[in-house]
Design a protein around this motif. Structure first.
Motif, mmCIF file in Angstrom:
data_model
loop_
_atom_site.group_PDB
_atom_site.id
_atom_site.type_symbol
_atom_site.label_atom_id
_atom_site.label_comp_id
_atom_site.label_asym_id
_atom_site.label_seq_id
_atom_site.Cartn_x
_atom_site.Cartn_y
_atom_site.Cartn_z
ATOM 1 N N GLU A 14 -38.486 76.118 8.991
ATOM 2 C CA GLU A 14 -39.912 76.357 8.790
ATOM 3 C C GLU A 14 -40.642 75.168 8.177
ATOM 4 N N GLU A 15 -40.315 73.973 8.678
ATOM 5 C CA GLU A 15 -41.025 72.757 8.291
ATOM 6 C C GLU A 15 -42.194 72.600 9.260
ATOM 7 N N SER A 16 -43.248 73.336 9.003
ATOM 8 C CA SER A 16 -44.369 73.448 9.931
ATOM 9 C C SER A 16 -44.984 72.099 10.301
ATOM 10 N N ASN A 57 -51.909 77.030 14.173
ATOM 11 C CA ASN A 57 -50.536 77.537 14.129
ATOM 12 C C ASN A 57 -49.980 77.770 15.541
ATOM 13 N N PHE A 61 -45.742 79.805 13.185
ATOM 14 C CA PHE A 61 -45.036 79.926 11.909
ATOM 15 C C PHE A 61 -45.659 81.030 11.062
ATOM 16 N N HIS A 62 -44.829 81.849 10.476
ATOM 17 C CA HIS A 62 -45.270 82.890 9.540
ATOM 18 C C HIS A 62 -44.302 82.883 8.374
ATOM 19 N N LYS A 63 -44.710 82.201 7.322
ATOM 20 C CA LYS A 63 -43.850 82.064 6.161
ATOM 21 C C LYS A 63 -43.615 83.428 5.524
ATOM 22 N N GLY A 65 -41.643 85.386 2.227
ATOM 23 C CA GLY A 65 -41.010 85.240 0.921
ATOM 24 C C GLY A 65 -40.345 86.535 0.528
ATOM 25 N N GLU A 82 -45.265 88.297 3.659
ATOM 26 C CA GLU A 82 -45.974 87.022 3.783
ATOM 27 C C GLU A 82 -46.616 86.606 2.462
ATOM 28 N N SER A 83 -46.905 87.562 1.595
ATOM 29 C CA SER A 83 -47.549 87.247 0.319
ATOM 30 C C SER A 83 -47.230 88.359 -0.685
#
Length: 111
Positions: A14-16, A57, A61-63, A65, A82-83
């Motif tokens: 995930e190195e966008s 995007n 990518f959808h980071k 956590g 995501e958050s």
């Protein structure tokens, strides 16, 4: 290492920004997937275009956590989201009460 391997690794980890730069250089024909990574010259990229690619995007990518939400003095729930706000929202919908707190953990953190 070849460009294809670096490109796939940038997506996997995930190195966008890196993935979008490589994507742009491939689209523009500045590099090919079989080139050695030493042939990548990021100065050849149109930085404005890459900024737009990242903003839009285009690689999807959808980071995500991992969040620890405290239920009571001894119980915690871990939620991937995501958050923190989305983790709390999911917690509220699932348990019908607010968590005592919400903390993000690194995906590398061992429990």
């Amino acid at each position: 290492m070849i460009v294809k391997d670096l490109y796939l690794d940038s997506i996997r980890f995930e190195e966008s920004s890196l993935a979008h730069y490589i994507h742009h250089l491939l689209e523009e024909g500045k590099n090919s997937l079989d080139d050695n990574i030493s042939k990548i010259d990021f100065d050849q990229a149109d930085h404005q275009k890459v900024e737009e690619l990242i903003e839009n995007n285009v690689l999807g990518f959808h980071k995500v956590g991992i969040y620890s939400l405290k239920m009571n003095q001894s119980n915690f729930v871990f939620i991937f989201a995501e958050s923190g706000q989305k983790a709390i929202q999911f917690y509220l919908e699932t348990f019908h009460q607010a968590p005592l707190n919400c903390h993000e953990y690194s995906l590398d953190f061992e429990l």
